[in-house]
Design a protein around this motif. Structure first.
Motif, PDB file in Angstrom:
ATOM      1  N   PHE A  43       0.814  -1.205   0.000  1.00  0.00           N
ATOM      2  CA  PHE A  43       0.000   0.000   0.000  1.00  0.00           C
ATOM      3  C   PHE A  43       0.853   1.263   0.000  1.00  0.00           C
ATOM      4  CE2 PHE A  43       1.000   0.121   4.492  1.00  0.00           C
ATOM      5  CZ  PHE A  43       0.996   1.476   4.793  1.00  0.00           C
ATOM      6  N   HIS A  44       0.246   2.335  -0.522  1.00  0.00           N
ATOM      7  CA  HIS A  44       0.801   3.689  -0.407  1.00  0.00           C
ATOM      8  C   HIS A  44      -0.336   4.613  -0.010  1.00  0.00           C
ATOM      9  CE1 HIS A  44       4.969   3.316  -1.954  1.00  0.00           C
ATOM     10  NE2 HIS A  44       4.464   2.180  -2.410  1.00  0.00           N
ATOM     11  N   LYS A  45      -0.016   5.578   0.805  1.00  0.00           N
ATOM     12  CA  LYS A  45      -1.029   6.442   1.413  1.00  0.00           C
ATOM     13  C   LYS A  45      -0.584   7.897   1.336  1.00  0.00           C
ATOM     14  CE  LYS A  45      -2.462   7.565   6.153  1.00  0.00           C
ATOM     15  NZ  LYS A  45      -2.456   7.079   7.545  1.00  0.00           N
ATOM     16  N   LEU A  46      -1.532   8.782   1.051  1.00  0.00           N
ATOM     17  CA  LEU A  46      -1.287  10.222   1.127  1.00  0.00           C
ATOM     18  C   LEU A  46      -2.316  10.834   2.051  1.00  0.00           C
ATOM     19  CD1 LEU A  46       0.253  12.750   0.130  1.00  0.00           C
ATOM     20  CD2 LEU A  46      -1.502  12.965  -1.656  1.00  0.00           C
TER      21      LEU A  46
ATOM     22  N   ILE B 292      -7.263  -2.415  -4.111  1.00  0.00           N
ATOM     23  CA  ILE B 292      -8.219  -1.797  -3.197  1.00  0.00           C
ATOM     24  C   ILE B 292      -7.893  -0.307  -3.094  1.00  0.00           C
ATOM     25  CG2 ILE B 292      -8.667  -3.873  -1.851  1.00  0.00           C
ATOM     26  CD1 ILE B 292      -6.844  -2.704   0.332  1.00  0.00           C
ATOM     27  N   VAL B 293      -8.934   0.481  -2.954  1.00  0.00           N
ATOM     28  CA  VAL B 293      -8.802   1.919  -2.762  1.00  0.00           C
ATOM     29  C   VAL B 293      -9.641   2.284  -1.551  1.00  0.00           C
ATOM     30  CG1 VAL B 293      -9.009   4.197  -3.793  1.00  0.00           C
ATOM     31  CG2 VAL B 293      -8.550   2.213  -5.251  1.00  0.00           C
ATOM     32  N   MET B 294      -9.066   3.075  -0.665  1.00  0.00           N
ATOM     33  CA  MET B 294      -9.746   3.396   0.583  1.00  0.00           C
ATOM     34  C   MET B 294      -9.577   4.872   0.918  1.00  0.00           C
ATOM     35  SD  MET B 294      -9.005   1.889   4.424  1.00  0.00           S
ATOM     36  CE  MET B 294      -9.117   0.218   3.824  1.00  0.00           C
ATOM     37  N   THR B 295     -10.647   5.480   1.406  1.00  0.00           N
ATOM     38  CA  THR B 295     -10.572   6.812   2.003  1.00  0.00           C
ATOM     39  C   THR B 295     -10.896   6.678   3.481  1.00  0.00           C
ATOM     40  OG1 THR B 295     -12.843   7.136   1.201  1.00  0.00           O
ATOM     41  CG2 THR B 295     -11.063   8.201  -0.025  1.00  0.00           C
ATOM     42  N   ARG B 296     -10.187   7.438   4.304  1.00  0.00           N
ATOM     43  CA  ARG B 296     -10.421   7.389   5.742  1.00  0.00           C
ATOM     44  C   ARG B 296      -9.797   8.604   6.395  1.00  0.00           C
ATOM     45  NH1 ARG B 296      -6.147   4.550   9.151  1.00  0.00           N
ATOM     46  NH2 ARG B 296      -7.915   3.956  10.432  1.00  0.00           N
TER      47      ARG B 296
ATOM     48  N   ILE C 144      -4.046   3.301  -1.326  1.00  0.00           N
ATOM     49  CA  ILE C 144      -4.124   2.471  -2.521  1.00  0.00           C
ATOM     50  C   ILE C 144      -3.299   1.220  -2.275  1.00  0.00           C
ATOM     51  CG2 ILE C 144      -3.699   2.344  -4.999  1.00  0.00           C
ATOM     52  CD1 ILE C 144      -3.691   5.464  -4.919  1.00  0.00           C
ATOM     53  N   GLY C 145      -3.920   0.052  -2.395  1.00  0.00           N
ATOM     54  CA  GLY C 145      -3.233  -1.206  -2.135  1.00  0.00           C
ATOM     55  C   GLY C 145      -3.244  -2.112  -3.339  1.00  0.00           C
ATOM     56  N   LEU C 146      -2.085  -2.691  -3.670  1.00  0.00           N
ATOM     57  CA  LEU C 146      -1.944  -3.607  -4.795  1.00  0.00           C
ATOM     58  C   LEU C 146      -1.548  -4.985  -4.296  1.00  0.00           C
ATOM     59  CD1 LEU C 146       0.109  -1.344  -7.238  1.00  0.00           C
ATOM     60  CD2 LEU C 146      -2.283  -1.990  -7.507  1.00  0.00           C
TER      61      LEU C 146
END
Length: 567
Positions: A425-428, A550-554, A564-566
């Motif tokens: 995953f990578h997160k901003l 997978i794509v997630m907002t939180r 964003i997770g691959l």
């Protein structure tokens, strides 16, 4: 006044007309058993794309097919595939990803179409050899989209061309300020675990990247400056420029109750996530459907509706659907998606006290452009949103995941087991003052518990651990017995700081209803105010068609975030 709405909410609310998604139901009426579809024809157009431990198959949908049988066998035991020596998988879709294969071993595949009358002829045989990621997988042309948060907030997009030595040239560059001078080139490298690095004179500072197991998408986090953070998504360009409007348009009015074998299960479903930087730093999440026809029946554009909309502060009331076609989508042969406002005669701009900044300045104004992936299941793009006077720019990155392939009759079925697994995953985290990126490994078990065995962020500069949370399958609002979308959310946790489901008792925000009250959009005095729901989920997660993105907002301690997770 801070605008609580975002671009998609606007598009839902200001439509001039309200139309249910419609189309041609086609086929005979009456008892479905009086209609004999016949044995389906032979599957054609079968292709196999190898990944790491997997092969992705796609083929041309067959009219009257209820499902498909996929036959495959390993070259370790056979020199070709047939019905007697093969493993068989039945699927309702004309695309499938087969996991659990051995790398560096060749596999053979055939597909047949199936309905109640029987099974059609076998397709031609194809083969593919899975392998772990290598530098050879980098070679080619990739589209990229970047969102920068913090100082110098902006978006960037363009193309990179990777040669056989993995040297990168950047072209077709554009940023939100209109700059077209591309950054300097660099070198790329990927290891067998899919971890991507940069080197060379033009490398991006603190760049950390990951390649998915299907090798057609990469995601990275990096630092444009000491006070800004960025996330970038790379999409491998499709070899053929063969995108058409049929890749996004719906297929009719739904599954015919009298003839379940008529191909076409209605609109194309999608889920989307957005993250903003600049004047606003919220996230945005929602579901939508693209219809069979477009505004005034222009077939090159297809109308869309949105529902189940959420931001960090509120959620649309459960069960409410915006049956309005406020925007339309188009696509060119290279997979460039364009979304524009549908209406044609709104006053420019509409005058409404404390609300006029929700109104686009120009009818048919383009509000978003993005690139469709080579497998035609995901759209990624960036855009700028301003108020009605062109001020207070908000930059956003949007990811749309198509949950249903237009040529297929049956809807895919998702379970918690589809979500479980290990993701790179990578997160901003978007913030005007203290942005943050993070990357690592996110693990989700069969019960939906998400944890982070490896987590590194831009603040600590060392390994730390993200908090755990639990996801549950989220069925569509309303009373339907099936779900259109692969959505997962944080379930209701009663009270306490660990609660992921918020219930304030009193709606925080309101919205204007243009559908149920017959209001005149050009006359704000007639606009009717309704309350938003006070209940909303903190974690929203959607799963891609191939179940590997997978794509997630939180919202967490680092702010409003996009993950964003691959696989």
């Amino acid at each position: 006044m801070k605008n609580p709405f975002r671009s998609i909410m606007v598009s839902v609310q200001i439509a001039l007309i309200a139309l249910a998604l419609n189309g041609c139901s086609g086929g005979p009426s009456g008892d479905s058993w009086r209609y004999d579809p016949g044995i389906p024809g032979q599957v054609t157009g079968l292709t196999a794309e190898p990944g790491s431990g997997l092969v992705s198959l796609s083929w041309t949908g067959v009219t009257s097919a209820k499902s498909y049988n996929v036959y495959y066998v390993s070259s370790l035991t056979e020199s070709g595939v047939n019905k007697k020596n093969a493993i068989v998988i039945n699927t309702p879709s004309s695309k499938i990803k087969i996991d659990g294969l051995d790398n560096n071993i060749t596999y053979y595949f055939k597909v047949t179409a199936v309905n109640r009358d029987g099974e059609g002829a076998e397709s031609s045989q194809v083969f593919a050899t899975p392998s772990p990621p290598s530098n050879a997988d980098l070679v080619g042309i990739w589209y990229f989209h970047t969102l920068v948060s913090g100082a110098g907030a902006r978006w960037e997009k363009g193309t990179i061309t990777v040669d056989n030595a993995c040297a990168v040239t950047v072209s077709d560059f554009l940023d939100s300020a209109g700059n077209t001078l591309p950054p300097a080139g660099f070198n790329l490298s990927v290891n067998q675990d899919g971890l991507v690095t940069q080197s060379g004179a033009g490398f991006w500072s603190n760049f950390h990247g990951a390649m998915g197991s299907r090798k057609n998408m990469m995601v990275a986090s990096w630092s444009p400056s000491a006070t800004s953070c960025a996330i970038t998504i790379f999409q491998k360009r499709r070899a053929a420029s063969d995108y058409t409007i049929e890749d996004i348009s719906g297929t009719g009015s739904g599954q015919n109750p009298y003839n379940p074998y008529i191909q076409g299960n209605g609109p194309t479903r999608f889920a989307y996530h957005q993250l903003y930087s600049g004047y606003g730093t919220d996230w945005e999440y929602g579901n939508g459907k693209i219809g069979q026809h477009g505004n005034t029946w222009l077939e090159e554009y297809k109308d869309a509706i949105y529902w189940d909309y959420s931001t960090p502060d509120y959620k649309i009331a459960t069960g409410y659907e915006f049956l309005t076609k406020a925007t339309s989508f188009g696509i060119d042969q290279d997979g460039l998606i364009t979304e524009y406002w549908n209406y044609v005669n709104v006053v420019n701009p509409v005058t409404c006290p404390s609300f006029n900044n929700l109104v686009p300045r120009t009818p048919h104004e383009v509000v978003f452009t993005g690139r469709m992936t080579a497998d035609k299941t995901v759209v990624v793009g960036v855009a700028t949103r301003t108020d009605a006077n062109g001020a207070n720019p908000q930059y956003f990155l949007r990811i749309m995941q198509l949950c249903f392939i237009p040529v297929d009759e049956a809807l895919p079925v998702y379970t918690m087991n589809n979500l479980s697994g290990s993701y790179k995953f990578h997160k901003l985290s978007s913030s005007s003052g203290a942005p943050r990126w993070a990357y690592g490994v996110m693990s989700i078990n069969g019960s939906g518990v998400a944890s982070f065995p490896y987590y590194t962020d831009s603040v600590s500069g060392s390994i730390s651990y993200g908090d755990t949370f639990t996801l549950a399958y989220y069925s569509d609002p309303g009373t339907k017995a099936y779900s259109d979308f692969a959505n997962f959310v944080s379930p209701n946790v009663a009270g306490g700081a660990a609660s992921r489901y918020y219930s304030g008792g009193v709606p925080i925000h309101t919205y204007y209803d243009f559908y149920t009250t017959g209001t005149d959009v050009s006359n704000p005095a007639t606009w009717t105010v309704k309350a938003m729901s006070s209940n909303y989920y903190n974690e929203h997660c959607s799963l891609s068609f191939y179940k590997d993105l997978i794509v997630m907002t939180r919202t967490d301690s680092s702010g409003n975030s996009l993950i964003i997770g691959l696989k």
